[in-house]
Design a protein around this motif. Sequence first.
Motif, short mmCIF file in Angstrom:
data_model
loop_
_atom_site.label_atom_id
_atom_site.label_comp_id
_atom_site.label_asym_id
_atom_site.label_seq_id
_atom_site.Cartn_x
_atom_site.Cartn_y
_atom_site.Cartn_z
N PHE A 41 29.47 21.69 87.82
CA PHE A 41 29.25 21.46 86.39
C PHE A 41 30.11 22.36 85.51
CE2 PHE A 41 25.40 19.89 88.41
CZ PHE A 41 25.30 18.64 87.80
N VAL A 42 30.45 23.53 86.02
CA VAL A 42 31.14 24.51 85.17
C VAL A 42 32.65 24.33 85.16
CG1 VAL A 42 31.62 26.98 84.89
CG2 VAL A 42 29.28 26.20 85.37
N MET A 43 33.26 24.13 86.34
CA MET A 43 34.72 24.10 86.42
C MET A 43 35.30 22.85 85.74
SD MET A 43 36.04 26.71 87.66
CE MET A 43 35.51 28.22 88.43
N PRO A 44 36.12 23.04 84.70
CA PRO A 44 36.62 21.88 83.97
C PRO A 44 37.88 21.28 84.61
CG PRO A 44 37.25 23.89 82.84
CD PRO A 44 36.55 24.31 84.09
N ASN A 45 37.79 20.91 85.87
CA ASN A 45 38.97 20.39 86.57
C ASN A 45 38.51 19.43 87.66
OD1 ASN A 45 40.86 20.79 89.12
ND2 ASN A 45 42.10 21.01 87.29
N ARG A 46 39.21 18.29 87.79
CA ARG A 46 38.82 17.24 88.76
C ARG A 46 38.85 17.75 90.19
NH1 ARG A 46 39.47 11.47 87.47
NH2 ARG A 46 39.64 11.18 89.70
N LEU A 47 40.02 18.36 90.58
CA LEU A 47 40.17 18.80 91.97
C LEU A 47 39.13 19.86 92.31
CD1 LEU A 47 41.81 18.58 94.57
CD2 LEU A 47 43.44 20.23 93.64
N ALA A 48 38.90 20.78 91.37
CA ALA A 48 37.91 21.84 91.60
C ALA A 48 36.52 21.24 91.80
CB ALA A 48 37.91 22.82 90.44
N ARG A 49 36.20 20.20 91.02
CA ARG A 49 34.88 19.57 91.13
C ARG A 49 34.74 18.82 92.46
NH1 ARG A 49 34.63 18.02 84.87
NH2 ARG A 49 33.20 19.67 84.25
N THR A 50 35.83 18.14 92.87
CA THR A 50 35.79 17.42 94.15
C THR A 50 35.56 18.40 95.29
OG1 THR A 50 37.28 15.73 93.29
CG2 THR A 50 37.14 15.91 95.66
N LEU A 51 36.32 19.51 95.29
CA LEU A 51 36.17 20.50 96.36
C LEU A 51 34.77 21.12 96.34
CD1 LEU A 51 39.63 22.34 96.17
CD2 LEU A 51 38.84 20.84 97.99
N ALA A 52 34.27 21.39 95.13
CA ALA A 52 32.93 22.00 95.03
C ALA A 52 31.86 21.06 95.58
CB ALA A 52 32.63 22.37 93.58
N ALA A 53 31.97 19.76 95.26
CA ALA A 53 30.98 18.79 95.77
C ALA A 53 31.06 18.73 97.29
CB ALA A 53 31.25 17.41 95.17
N PHE A 54 32.29 18.72 97.82
CA PHE A 54 32.47 18.67 99.28
C PHE A 54 31.83 19.89 99.95
CE2 PHE A 54 34.92 19.85 103.04
CZ PHE A 54 34.88 18.68 103.78
N PHE A 55 32.15 21.08 99.44
CA PHE A 55 31.64 22.29 100.09
C PHE A 55 30.14 22.50 99.84
CE2 PHE A 55 36.19 23.30 100.20
CZ PHE A 55 36.29 23.50 101.57
N ALA A 56 29.64 21.94 98.76
CA ALA A 56 28.18 22.00 98.55
C ALA A 56 27.47 21.27 99.68
CB ALA A 56 27.82 21.38 97.19
N CYS A 57 28.01 20.10 100.06
CA CYS A 57 27.40 19.32 101.16
C CYS A 57 27.52 20.08 102.48
CB CYS A 57 28.08 17.96 101.29
SG CYS A 57 27.76 16.88 99.92
N VAL A 58 28.69 20.67 102.73
CA VAL A 58 28.90 21.41 103.97
C VAL A 58 27.91 22.58 104.04
CG1 VAL A 58 30.53 22.91 105.19
CG2 VAL A 58 31.32 20.76 104.23
N ALA A 59 27.77 23.30 102.93
CA ALA A 59 26.86 24.45 102.90
C ALA A 59 25.41 24.00 103.08
CB ALA A 59 27.02 25.21 101.58
N TRP A 60 25.06 22.87 102.48
CA TRP A 60 23.70 22.32 102.62
C TRP A 60 23.43 21.96 104.08
CZ3 TRP A 60 18.92 21.41 102.22
CH2 TRP A 60 18.33 20.18 102.44
N ALA A 61 24.43 21.36 104.75
CA ALA A 61 24.27 20.99 106.17
C ALA A 61 24.06 22.25 107.02
CB ALA A 61 25.48 20.21 106.66
N LEU A 62 24.83 23.29 106.73
CA LEU A 62 24.71 24.54 107.49
C LEU A 62 23.35 25.20 107.23
CD1 LEU A 62 28.26 26.06 107.02
CD2 LEU A 62 27.31 25.10 109.10
N THR A 63 22.90 25.13 105.98
CA THR A 63 21.60 25.73 105.63
C THR A 63 20.49 25.14 106.48
OG1 THR A 63 22.35 25.96 103.36
CG2 THR A 63 19.99 26.14 103.73
N LEU A 64 20.44 23.81 106.48
CA LEU A 64 19.34 23.17 107.20
C LEU A 64 19.48 23.37 108.71
CD1 LEU A 64 17.16 20.65 106.14
CD2 LEU A 64 18.15 20.00 108.32
N ARG A 65 20.71 23.27 109.20
CA ARG A 65 20.96 23.42 110.64
C ARG A 65 20.48 24.80 111.14
NH1 ARG A 65 21.60 25.48 114.44
NH2 ARG A 65 23.15 25.42 116.09
N PHE A 66 20.84 25.86 110.40
CA PHE A 66 20.48 27.20 110.87
C PHE A 66 19.05 27.57 110.50
CE2 PHE A 66 25.06 27.43 111.18
CZ PHE A 66 25.19 27.99 112.44
#
Lengths: 341, 329
Positions: B136-161
């Motif tokens: 929501f904060v970063m005013p850039n398309r690529l930054a938002r795409t990367l943030a959404a991608f890594f949010a999912c990765v981090a969420w997967a790791l959270t639940l897994r561990f």
Amino acid sequence: MNRTELDGLVAHYRLSPPQVERALALAGARPTPPETTQFVIRALLLAGVLSLAAGVVFFIAANWHELRVIGRFVLVEALIALSVGLAFWRPPPRAIGRYALLAAFLMVGALLALFGQTYQTGANVYELFLTWTMLGLPFVIAGQWSSLWAAWILVLNLALGLFCGLRPETGLLWALFDSAWGAPHLLLIATLANLALWAVAEFLHARAIRTKGFAPFAAKSLRRLVLASAIFFATWGGAMAIFGFGLYPANPGSALLVFAALIAISVYAWLRRADVFPLALTAASLILLVMFVIIESGNSGEAGFLVVAFMVTVWLILSSSVTARVILHLARSWDAAEEDL
Amino acid sequence: VNERIDRYDLAAELERDGVIAANAPLLPPPAEGRPWFVSALQGIAGWLAGLFGLGFIAVFFKLSDTGSFAIFGVFLLAVAFGLYRATRNSAFMGQLALAASIAGQVALTFSFAQAAKYTVAVPAACVAVMQCVLVFVMPNRLARTLAAFFACVAWALTLRFAWWGDKESWDILRKTVSLVPALIGWATVWIPVAAVCAIAILNEARWMAQPVAARIIRPVLTGLLLALTFGTFASEPLEALEWFRSTGSTPENWLVLWPLLNALLALGAAFGAFCLRNKALLGVAIAAALLHVGQFYFLLGTTLVVKSIIMLAVGAVLVVAGISLRHKP
């Protein structure tokens, strides 16, 4: 017209949701129901055939003792015969013929793996993939399908990667070389092989445009795939030449050869003015290789690390931003020139 | 998207249809769209630059404790935000901002990991929250795409561990995990992501009509679809390497099904890409599906004969479904 432009247009005219629906429909931005059905059918059939083939490969690899050797051979050969029979019954470009030939191509690989597993021929893995490439080629040509060609290109490049990158120093192909051939030079051979395929694909593409015909091997995605494979091998060879590998020390001459090959591809793509993709690929490879040179030339110790880390950071930011700017400029000017024609 | 129709033709068509007024203001020059491979080049280069930049900062300023990493992380993210806001059309400043943003995120991740000591789930959860804020904060398309991608990765790791623990991480495939927990674990992580994508695609016209929402949802949708293709590898980060040290037999472990489910998810992402007419994402999804099947082959947990039967059954179902759909009037 892409989604970014559509977003811009919608924002500019402050369209309401029903008006956006109309704009999406006019722009063809949404697949029609028949297109969706066709896509789903194709995806289901392709995924299904690949899953079935993977199931057979897993089964062969399991070396299940309940089924005797003769049974395994009969199973795989029967599947090849069935697939070829289906392809004769409904020949390509019909879908059934194409899927059947894809299955036949994959079963050839399974048969070779079974042969190697059963008789312990001592053949290197690259020989399996290379033989698969050669024996599967008739099915691929008969298939007249770019997906089948993509599978063939992947198998060929696996063979090239295993031979050129890992240098097994054994097998039929090694008879053409000797121990003086280091991995960077062999990887340049793999690069050249892919560039030759790229040239063939470009020629077939040009001929298909001229004759308004159809060339499955010349599909844009395949041309990009072979070029990407060529650049991948060049980058791999360049990295080995810069860092050195195993018995082979760093070799600046080989690294220069790789740089020359990459620059030659860029110049050719620049002069052709057809597609910016080759330029982006070669630029990415050059950015990476120069980064390796900076890392390799750095001194050890904390001061050396600081210099390298700073220089690599600056290099990556500068080179990638300049590359993006140049490529976007070229893409726009080449598109404009094409429209003028 | 119909490539033959350009934005001016479309505006004219809309005017003919009465959707826009005849005296509506002319379209401004198009925003700078970039091909996927240019975005990929910039993204990877920015990532590497961020890592080396952080390495330089960490050594130069002798960062070692949680607090200093956290302070530098927040500072670097603030710098990235400022650069994105101040220089929207400069490629160089955009790359500098991306590198600063990546360096800041990695520094904050270090500080989370140091603060949490011997656990992975807590820092992974903190990273997931951080990425959601960045979306929501970063005013850039690529930054938002990367943030959404890594949010999912981090969420997967959270639940897994969080579910299967840290200490047993390397040995999880040597323990018994029954089918139901394996399926629930996978579904809890990935079905919400897939559902968000489906809702966003189905309601595209609604959020496109709100430019502020479109600026966020468009790149986030790309990031989420990417997560459904390659982010799913994060579901079993350690088990994927388990076959390297395979010795002896392993007990039945249904986590082995995850790569196959991930392959199906990648096919779902391919359908999403098709609906958005995004050919590059379609290619990425197909490649990911093939890689997941390859991973299914290598994962321990059940015999190859069982895996073979599963693949044959899945293949038969898909082919029958395809043929029956084809013959449907």
